[in-house]
Design an enzyme around this catalytic site. Structure first.
Site, PDB file in Angstrom:
ATOM      1  N   ASP A   1      -2.619   4.558-133.002  1.00  0.00           N
ATOM      2  CA  ASP A   1      -1.801   4.785-131.801  1.00  0.00           C
ATOM      3  C   ASP A   1      -2.065   3.755-130.719  1.00  0.00           C
ATOM      4  O   ASP A   1      -3.080   3.064-130.717  1.00  0.00           O
ATOM      5  CB  ASP A   1      -2.118   6.164-131.213  1.00  0.00           C
TER       6      ASP A   1
ATOM      7  N   GLY B   1      -6.879   8.797-136.171  1.00  0.00           N
ATOM      8  CA  GLY B   1      -6.110   7.734-136.808  1.00  0.00           C
ATOM      9  C   GLY B   1      -6.070   7.741-138.325  1.00  0.00           C
ATOM     10  O   GLY B   1      -5.092   7.299-138.920  1.00  0.00           O
TER      11      GLY B   1
ATOM     12  N   ASP C   1     -13.549  -1.729-136.109  1.00  0.00           N
ATOM     13  CA  ASP C   1     -13.343  -2.834-135.170  1.00  0.00           C
ATOM     14  C   ASP C   1     -14.728  -3.403-134.835  1.00  0.00           C
ATOM     15  O   ASP C   1     -15.293  -4.177-135.604  1.00  0.00           O
ATOM     16  CB  ASP C   1     -12.606  -2.234-133.963  1.00  0.00           C
TER      17      ASP C   1
ATOM     18  N   PHE D   1      -4.872  -6.117-131.304  1.00  0.00           N
ATOM     19  CA  PHE D   1      -4.602  -4.687-131.296  1.00  0.00           C
ATOM     20  C   PHE D   1      -3.403  -4.361-132.176  1.00  0.00           C
ATOM     21  O   PHE D   1      -2.366  -5.008-132.092  1.00  0.00           O
ATOM     22  CB  PHE D   1      -4.350  -4.234-129.858  1.00  0.00           C
TER      23      PHE D   1
ATOM     24  N   ARG E   1       1.763   6.495-133.944  1.00  0.00           N
ATOM     25  CA  ARG E   1       1.060   6.843-135.187  1.00  0.00           C
ATOM     26  C   ARG E   1       2.006   7.014-136.367  1.00  0.00           C
ATOM     27  O   ARG E   1       1.633   6.826-137.517  1.00  0.00           O
ATOM     28  CB  ARG E   1       0.279   8.153-135.032  1.00  0.00           C
TER      29      ARG E   1
ATOM     30  N   LYS F   1     -11.722  -5.611-138.673  1.00  0.00           N
ATOM     31  CA  LYS F   1     -11.533  -6.823-137.858  1.00  0.00           C
ATOM     32  C   LYS F   1     -12.847  -7.593-137.904  1.00  0.00           C
ATOM     33  O   LYS F   1     -13.720  -7.399-137.050  1.00  0.00           O
ATOM     34  CB  LYS F   1     -11.201  -6.441-136.415  1.00  0.00           C
TER      35      LYS F   1
HETATM   36  P1  5GP Z   1     -15.041   0.567-133.106  1.00  0.00           P
HETATM   37  O1  5GP Z   1     -16.083   1.568-132.709  1.00  0.00           O
HETATM   38  O2  5GP Z   1     -15.215   0.071-134.543  1.00  0.00           O
HETATM   39  O3  5GP Z   1     -14.947  -0.581-132.134  1.00  0.00           O
HETATM   40  O4  5GP Z   1     -13.639   1.269-132.998  1.00  0.00           O
HETATM   41  C1  5GP Z   1     -13.205   2.141-133.959  1.00  0.00           C
HETATM   42  C2  5GP Z   1     -12.028   2.971-133.509  1.00  0.00           C
HETATM   43  O5  5GP Z   1     -11.260   2.318-132.506  1.00  0.00           O
HETATM   44  C3  5GP Z   1     -11.060   3.181-134.659  1.00  0.00           C
HETATM   45  O6  5GP Z   1     -11.365   4.352-135.347  1.00  0.00           O
HETATM   46  C4  5GP Z   1      -9.721   3.273-133.978  1.00  0.00           C
HETATM   47  O7  5GP Z   1      -9.482   4.607-133.597  1.00  0.00           O
HETATM   48  C5  5GP Z   1      -9.884   2.440-132.736  1.00  0.00           C
HETATM   49  N1  5GP Z   1      -9.304   1.086-132.907  1.00  0.00           N
HETATM   50  C6  5GP Z   1      -9.964  -0.071-133.152  1.00  0.00           C
HETATM   51  N2  5GP Z   1      -9.126  -1.116-133.229  1.00  0.00           N
HETATM   52  C7  5GP Z   1      -7.886  -0.611-133.017  1.00  0.00           C
HETATM   53  C8  5GP Z   1      -6.568  -1.190-132.997  1.00  0.00           C
HETATM   54  O8  5GP Z   1      -6.336  -2.407-133.169  1.00  0.00           O
HETATM   55  N3  5GP Z   1      -5.542  -0.324-132.774  1.00  0.00           N
HETATM   56  C9  5GP Z   1      -5.721   1.001-132.567  1.00  0.00           C
HETATM   57  N4  5GP Z   1      -4.637   1.743-132.364  1.00  0.00           N
HETATM   58  N5  5GP Z   1      -6.937   1.585-132.579  1.00  0.00           N
HETATM   59  C10 5GP Z   1      -8.003   0.788-132.817  1.00  0.00           C
END
Ligand code: 5GP
Length: 181
Positions: free
Chosen positions: A165, A51, A109, A158, A171, A137
């Site tokens: 994506d 991403g 996230d 989301f 993307r 977030k």
């Molecule tokens: P975490 O481990 O912080 O929960 O998630 C991180 C990864 O989840 C990010 O690098 C991203 O690839 C994906 N991600 C988290 N939130 C979103 C979102 O709202 N949309 C998308 N497309 N990917 C997300």
């Protein structure tokens, strides 16, 4: 098209940040980073694939600093929910022992992916690890570390576009879109 609802892999998304709003966030983050490293040893940028490649390309050009960039892969997402499990880091081509590192991430996230990456970078002996994330977030964040440079804080919903994506698609959208409720 800018300003219109889009459908990505069967889900509907509403415009959230325009291209110019995103560009101004990137410019501010670049200025923060430049001022942090001014007159000091510069970091290696580590771009988290997939991403972050769009943000990293914009950030690198906005930074105007003589820095190296490496691309690594580390993923925890399936569909629209974080599965909470992260796999090994791939693609690092040089030892990080004694180096300063600036991780470039699209979105933090829950923060689990980044927590694991930071552990790994510490294990490899990086001298300093800082984080630049285009989006965070805060309501979902469960980490106990600081995200040093943040483009925009998002609600806990989301999003797609600007490198992010949904099931592999979306993307290339130049704006950021949020899932329509
Ligand atoms: P975490 O481990 O912080 O929960 O998630 C991180 C990864 O989840 C990010 O690098 C991203 O690839 C994906 N991600 C988290 N939130 C979103 C979102 O709202 N949309 C998308 N497309 N990917 C997300």
């Amino acid at each position: 098209m800018e300003g219109e609802t889009v459908e990505v892999a069967g889900l509907k998304f509403t415009p959230y940040l325009s291209q110019s709003q995103i560009a101004s966030r990137v410019g501010r983050v670049a200025a923060e980073i430049r001022s942090y490293y001014a007159g000091q040893e510069l970091p290696i940028l580590l771009c988290m694939l997939n991403g972050a490649f769009v943000f990293a390309a914009d950030l690198l050009r906005a930074l105007q600093m003589e820095v190296e960039i490496e691309f690594i892969r580390y993923s925890s997402y399936q569909g629209t929910a974080s599965c909470g499990e992260v796999s090994e880091i791939l693609g690092l081509r040089q030892p990080l022992r004694g180096k300063r590192v600036l991780v470039v991430e699209d979105i933090v996230d829950s923060g689990l992916t980044m927590a694991r990456l930071m552990q790994e970078l510490e294990r490899q002996g990086a001298k300093e690890v800082r984080i630049a994330a285009m989006f965070t977030k805060p309501e979902a964040f469960r980490g106990n570390y600081t995200v040093h440079h943040v483009g925009e804080e998002l609600p806990n919903r989301f999003v797609v576009g600007y490198g992010l994506d949904y099931n592999g698609l979306g993307r290339g959208l130049p704006e950021l879109y949020i899932r329509t409720e």
